[in-house]
Design a protein around this motif. Structure first.
Motif, PDB file in Angstrom:
ATOM      1  N   GLN A  78       0.879  -1.398   0.072  1.00 30.17           N
ATOM      2  CA  GLN A  78       0.214  -0.018  -0.097  1.00 30.17           C
ATOM      3  C   GLN A  78       0.819   1.252  -0.107  1.00 30.17           C
ATOM      4  O   GLN A  78       1.901   1.294   0.706  1.00 30.17           O
ATOM      5  CB  GLN A  78      -1.054  -0.200   1.183  1.00 30.17           C
ATOM      6  N   ILE A  79       0.443   2.141  -0.825  1.00 32.23           N
ATOM      7  CA  ILE A  79       1.139   3.442  -0.821  1.00 32.23           C
ATOM      8  C   ILE A  79       0.682   4.673   0.045  1.00 32.23           C
ATOM      9  O   ILE A  79      -0.329   4.817  -0.267  1.00 32.23           O
ATOM     10  CB  ILE A  79       1.261   3.812  -2.444  1.00 32.23           C
ATOM     11  N   ASN A  80       1.283   5.172   0.943  1.00 32.82           N
ATOM     12  CA  ASN A  80       0.993   5.915   1.828  1.00 32.82           C
ATOM     13  C   ASN A  80       1.738   7.311   1.565  1.00 32.82           C
ATOM     14  O   ASN A  80       2.621   7.712   2.336  1.00 32.82           O
ATOM     15  CB  ASN A  80       0.916   5.682   3.288  1.00 32.82           C
ATOM     16  N   TYR A  81       1.364   7.916   0.120  1.00 31.08           N
ATOM     17  CA  TYR A  81       2.096   8.948  -0.318  1.00 31.08           C
ATOM     18  C   TYR A  81       1.406   9.836  -0.671  1.00 31.08           C
ATOM     19  O   TYR A  81       0.389   9.659  -1.424  1.00 31.08           O
ATOM     20  CB  TYR A  81       3.342   8.640  -1.225  1.00 31.08           C
ATOM     21  N   LYS A  82       1.626  11.301  -0.492  1.00 28.92           N
ATOM     22  CA  LYS A  82       0.630  12.590  -0.705  1.00 28.92           C
ATOM     23  C   LYS A  82       0.520  12.554  -2.299  1.00 28.92           C
ATOM     24  O   LYS A  82      -0.578  12.891  -2.747  1.00 28.92           O
ATOM     25  CB  LYS A  82       0.822  13.717  -0.274  1.00 28.92           C
ATOM     26  N   THR A  86       3.850  11.018  -8.465  1.00 30.11           N
ATOM     27  CA  THR A  86       5.211  11.726  -8.700  1.00 30.11           C
ATOM     28  C   THR A  86       6.332  10.856  -8.097  1.00 30.11           C
ATOM     29  O   THR A  86       7.609  11.280  -8.232  1.00 30.11           O
ATOM     30  CB  THR A  86       5.290  13.031  -7.928  1.00 30.11           C
ATOM     31  N   LEU A  87       5.774   9.710  -7.595  1.00 30.26           N
ATOM     32  CA  LEU A  87       6.882   8.905  -6.930  1.00 30.26           C
ATOM     33  C   LEU A  87       7.858   8.151  -7.941  1.00 30.26           C
ATOM     34  O   LEU A  87       7.271   7.503  -9.002  1.00 30.26           O
ATOM     35  CB  LEU A  87       6.148   7.844  -6.070  1.00 30.26           C
ATOM     36  N   GLY A  88       9.253   8.404  -7.860  1.00 31.55           N
ATOM     37  CA  GLY A  88      10.125   7.710  -8.737  1.00 31.55           C
ATOM     38  C   GLY A  88       9.887   6.075  -8.804  1.00 31.55           C
ATOM     39  O   GLY A  88       9.566   5.394  -8.081  1.00 31.55           O
TER      40      GLY A  88
END
Length: 235
Positions: A78-82, A86-88
């Protein structure tokens, strides 16, 4: 057979996997070699991570039946990123590789490439984000490019704490500064997450692996392993 391809900022890397088992890796290969590799092995599945070539360019090189890594692709965590868009891609793949090596554990991935990236996945398979700072060569280049007189220095194993020339001072500041940064960041993450595993990868990992105080695991093929894990998750 799975063919894994990473079009990075500075080079092309590829690997062949039989299921989860790594068969062979290829670093710094040309597009011609890549095409030959694909034709000779006729892979059943192919996944591509690319920061330099568009999907159209890759399809023209290798064909149409390709899985392309993106933050919207189904992932084994799970991605908990705003801003996941834009995540590499290398960060996404590195985290998947960390899952492969240390499943259901708190893991900090430190990728020492063009930039240094720090990425944290917890024991519940939630990716929390991390940090980005300039890599080794970028630091040397910035000192040269943004000053009038400082020379461009290449990294070397010969450096001291107290530089006694401009060259020695740059080596001391850049390399000792990076060591202190990495040690400090690890310490802060260790204070926050119990039983934390540390994985180091990227082109400069070997340079720093014996200079870091913490107990670290160096995994040069982490991104390729992660790409294969994501591929298997999607087929």
């Amino acid at each position: 057979m799975n063919l894994i391809i990473d079009f990075g900022n500075t080079s092309i890397k590829a690997a062949l996997f039989d299921g989860p088992r790594l068969i062979e890796t290829y670093t710094g290969i040309s597009t011609e070699h890549l095409i030959k590799l694909s034709k000779e092995n006729n892979p059943e599945y192919l996944i591509v991570s690319s920061v330099t070539k568009s999907q159209l360019e890759v399809s023209n090189l290798l064909g149409a039946d390709i899985i392309y890594l993106s933050s919207s692709l189904p992932l084994p965590f799970q991605i908990n990123y705003k801003t996941p868009q834009t995540l590499g891609l290398d960060r996404i793949a590195g985290i998947a590789g960390a899952q492969e090596l240390f499943p259901n554990q708190n893991v900090l991935v430190i990728d020492l490439g063009t930039c240094i990236t720090y990425d944290l996945i917890d024991s519940k398979n939630v990716y929390h984000g991390g940090g980005i700072s300039p890599g080794l060569k970028m630091r040397f280049k910035s000192l040269h490019n943004f000053t009038a007189k400082l020379p461009l220095i290449e990294p070397t194993n010969e450096f001291e704490l107290i530089g006694q020339s401009t060259k020695e001072s740059i080596l001391s500041g850049v390399i000792n500064g990076m060591i202190s940064e990495i040690d400090g960041i690890i310490r802060m993450y260790t204070d926050k997450f119990a039983h934390l595993r540390i994985i180091m990868c990227g082109g400069d990992a070997k340079f720093f692996e014996n200079r870091i105080k913490a107990n670290i695991f160096v995994a040069p093929e982490l991104v390729l392993m992660g790409l294969n894990r994501i591929l298997l998750y999607n087929v």
